[in-house]
Scaffold this active site. Structure first.
Site, PDB file in Angstrom:
ATOM      1  N   SER A 586       0.842  -1.186   0.000  1.00 28.20           N
ATOM      2  CA  SER A 586       0.000   0.000   0.000  1.00 28.20           C
ATOM      3  C   SER A 586       0.890   1.252   0.000  1.00 28.20           C
ATOM      4  CB  SER A 586      -0.962  -0.034   1.192  1.00 28.20           C
ATOM      5  OG  SER A 586      -1.986   0.912   1.047  1.00 28.20           O
ATOM      6  N   ASP A 671      -9.983  -3.360  -5.480  1.00 26.00           N
ATOM      7  CA  ASP A 671      -9.365  -2.546  -4.431  1.00 26.00           C
ATOM      8  C   ASP A 671      -9.783  -1.081  -4.569  1.00 26.00           C
ATOM      9  OD1 ASP A 671      -7.710  -1.267  -2.614  1.00 26.00           O
ATOM     10  OD2 ASP A 671      -5.878  -2.248  -3.285  1.00 26.00           O
ATOM     11  N   HIS A 706      -8.149  -4.810  -1.415  1.00 25.66           N
ATOM     12  CA  HIS A 706      -6.890  -4.343  -0.853  1.00 25.66           C
ATOM     13  C   HIS A 706      -6.208  -5.374   0.040  1.00 25.66           C
ATOM     14  CE1 HIS A 706      -4.196  -0.968  -0.252  1.00 25.66           C
ATOM     15  NE2 HIS A 706      -4.218  -1.148   1.061  1.00 25.66           N
TER      16      HIS A 706
END
Length: 733
Positions: A586, A671, A706
């Protein structure tokens, strides 16, 4: 056609090539070609074809690791107690817990009468049944009504973090609201995180999102009513802010929070009067953050107003008058009954009535406060370590917290925090503890006797001797003279110095990377790998200044810190300089992208999970979920200065010909936090630019978001895939 740089006896096909299509970005008198812009169009069949081709190539390129992947998966499975249940969490006449069952992917939620046995348990919610027929399934929030009759939960079946609500009667099983699948037309879908019951046991408060998936409003919903009649209790129109909803442990207030990355504002709503208007605690002021909790006749507020690393203040609960409340009864006879919660139209103050309880202290970040009937627990962080300080407020005069003590921790490097403490009127406090060599543990502290008991610890099965592993914290010095902490763990009986090393980093949002335990990580340590966490600037390990030193115009410090940690590990003899692999996800994936561009020579391999690498183009598009709320972290590139700052480090913008390390890059098609096209575009550009023959692999979860796969066995296999790649590039396969 084959790739000659792959290990194993079987030749590997060359990777797919993403076609280049003309697209030019024009802004601030600049023109920049973006030939892979087309990958943003998820409705283009060519995009899906390309992602599937990349997945097939990644599978082929790692086929020689199939046996190792299976071995690591087996190790993770062997160490895990597959049928296991959490510690019972008491609340009123019941105890709630969650359990897993061997062979099942998801959690089963159960409860039993307080003091009962396992034979008394009843199943509240079986996530395995709900997940049937879905490639992805996740529960967002789960909340039991105050009378313990109704259960409300939200769930997501796509990985896009758009939740639907269901409410049912626990005893009869009757569904009172919602459906077994999200129904956008029902009005009970498109929810975000946050689900709270009012004290009437029929009213729910939840959070809805705007078209950019920003949580922008809190709604009030009466169970069983038409969702079209739901009332918007609060709406946030400033796109830099997002909202949330919670409740005080005292059960007197619903708390509605609205915050940006730099500013916050809270409202209190009388939990016994759900139709009343929310009360503003303090009007927002740019740069001022605060959080609110409740005890007796006062609010306890953690704020950075007048203290960079925050301080603790108190403010009166409006409407309480002079009634004796909680631990502030000056008369004999102990605790008095709490005054009625205030009406919503009572005003608190503008901050001028705030009275300081704990002031600013150099080097100590005050992070949170837990309030109970007659004690509070203050959460602090100093030198990168958390501390929990208990204040007994029973005999404390007004404007004070009372005598205190710090809970002692058994190891020099660890992570600790509050546990499941649902009850307000108690003299027991549960807290969680872990270290890089100690599995997650739950302790309970008896405040009257001072004794503490280890109630639960994550089992680690198999032939594992946790005493065989060692942890230490060292520091690296950056070119600007900053000392950066590094947490290390290794197995002395397996390692040969200098060791192959996996270096992990994040460095954003003031989130500290905990020095915590990982069952899966043992598969690396047992193979002689040194694991290290670089606590780089941008994180929250060393206070607010540490965070601000790695954001906005200071973002380059995050990358320099990570490179300095890698160099120090090599020069000090900890790590083999030819065998250092980096990993981050991320915002930590942005870090991975930056070090691949800036220091490709330092790493033999890099794992970038759902990496935020197309920073500039994402921040230029306010229609993408979360973009506007991120301006305070990265900058708004509509401003030419911020544009140039982001352009100077954004990984996708700065790919140049270089001998890049081996890369494993992951993405999630649904995501909402890092769009799938960011890693896809980055990989395409790297492939077209690199001078290296080392593999650059892209693996996209086509049915997840995600966090990757939702089932625990699928998640273990996903981790085994990544760990096998790491072992391969480190030469310990």
């Amino acid at each position: 056609m084959t790739n000659s740089d792959q290990r194993g006896s079987e030749p590997t096909p060359l990777p797919p090539t993403a076609p280049e299509r003309t697209h030019v970005r024009r802004i601030h008198d600049t023109e920049t070609a973006d030939p892979w812009h087309w990958l943003r169009d998820r409705d283009d069949p060519a995009v899906r074809d390309y992602l599937e081709a990349e997945n097939a190539y990644t599978e082929a390129a790692t086929a020689h690791l199939a046996e190792l992947r299976e071995a690591i998966f087996g190790e993770i499975k062997l160490r895990t107690k597959e049928t296991h249940q959490s510690l019972p969490a008491p609340k009123d006449d019941w105890e709630y817990r969650a359990r897993t069952v061997e062979g099942l992917q998801y959690v089963v939620h159960v409860r039993r009468p307080r003091g009962g046995t396992d034979d008394d348990e009843v199943v509240l919610l079986d996530e395995n049944e709900l997940a049937e027929g879905h490639e992805y399934f996740a529960v967002g929030d789960l909340a039991v009504s105050g009378d313990h009759r109704l259960l409300a939960y939200t769930f997501d079946t796509d990985g896009d973090e758009k939740y639907a609500l269901t409410v049912f009667d626990i005893e009869s099983g009757e569904v009172l609201d919602g459906h077994d699948t999200p129904d956008p037309g029902s009005g009970l879908a498109e929810l975000s995180y946050g689900l709270v019951w009012a004290n009437d046991n029929r009213t729910l408060f939840a959070v809805r999102t705007d078209p950019a998936q920003r949580p922008d409003r809190v709604i009030r919903h009466v169970v069983g009513s038409d969702p079209a009649r739901d009332v918007v209790v609060f709406r946030e129109d400033d796109e830099r802010f997002w909202v949330g909803v919670g409740a005080t442990r005292s059960e007197q207030f619903i708390v509605i929070g609205s915050q940006s990355k730099t500013t916050s504002e809270h409202r209190l709503l009388n939990a016994s009067r759900p139709e009343s208007e929310p009360l503003l605690v303090r009007e927002r002021a740019e740069g001022i953050e605060y959080g609110v909790d409740h005890q007796g006749d006062r609010l306890l507020i953690v704020t950075n107003d007048g203290a960079q690393d925050f301080r603790l203040v108190e403010a009166p609960v409006p409407g309480a008058g002079d009634a004796a409340v909680g631990g502030h009864d000056a008369s004999e006879g102990g605790t008095a009954a709490a005054a009625d919660p205030p009406a919503a139209d009572d005003a608190v103050d503008d901050g001028s009535a705030w009275r300081q309880l704990i002031g600013a202290r150099p080097g100590i970040r005050l992070e949170d406060v837990d309030c109970f009937g007659d004690f509070v627990v203050v959460h602090e962080r100093q030198d990168g370590l958390t501390s929990l300080r208990v204040h007994d407020t029973r005999s404390a005069p007004r404007d004070e917290l009372g005598p205190s003590f710090e809970i002692e921790m058994p190891e020099p490097v660890y992570e600790a925090g509050g546990g499941a403490n649902a009850e307000f009127d108690t003299r027991r406090y549960r807290f969680g503890y872990t270290s890089m060599v100690t599995p997650p543990s739950i302790f309970e502290l008896d405040l009257d006797s001072g004794e503490r008991e280890l109630l639960d610890q994550l089992p680690v099965l198999g032939d594992v001797d946790l005493a065989a592993y060692t942890t230490e914290r060292i520091t690296a010095t950056t070119p600007d003279g900053t000392a950066v902490p590094i947490s290390l763990v290794w197995k002395p009986g397996a390692v040969n110095w200098p060791a192959p090393c996996l270096l992990y980093g994040y460095g954003a949002y003031e989130i500290p990377m905990p020095a915590s335990f990982s069952t899966a990580r043992l598969s690396l340590l047992d193979r002689g790998v040194l694991f290290a966490i670089a606590h780089v600037r941008g994180g929250g390990e060393l206070g607010r200044a540490w965070y601000e030193g790695g954001k906005l115009a200071n973002k380059l410090n995050t990358f320099d810190d990570f490179a300095a940690c890698a160099s120090h590990l090599a020069s000090a003899g900890w790590a083999d300089p030819a065998r250092i692999c980096a990993r981050g996800g991320s915002a930590g994936g942005l870090l991975m992208g930056a070090i691949v561009n800036r220091h490709p020579e330092l790493f033999c391999g890099v794992v970038a999970e759902v990496p935020f690498v197309d920073v500039l183009n994402t921040m230029l598009d306010p229609a993408i979920p979360l973009t506007v709320t991120e301006y305070d972290e990265w900058g708004d590139p509509a401003d030419p200065v911020a544009f140039e700052t982001i352009r100077s480090y954004a990984p996708y913008e700065n790919v140049e010909p270089a001998h890049h390390p081996a890369l494993l890059v992951t993405a999630g098609l649904t995501d909402p936090r890092v769009q799938y096209w960011e890693p896809a575009k980055w990989v395409a550009k790297l492939r077209a630019t690199t001078t290296s023959t080392k593999p650059i692999l892209l693996r996209t979860e086509l049915g997840a978001g995600h966090g990757g796969p939702s089932g625990r066995y699928d998640a273990w296999r996903d981790e085994a895939f990544i760990l096998a790649f790491i072992c391969d590039v480190l030469g310990v396969a």
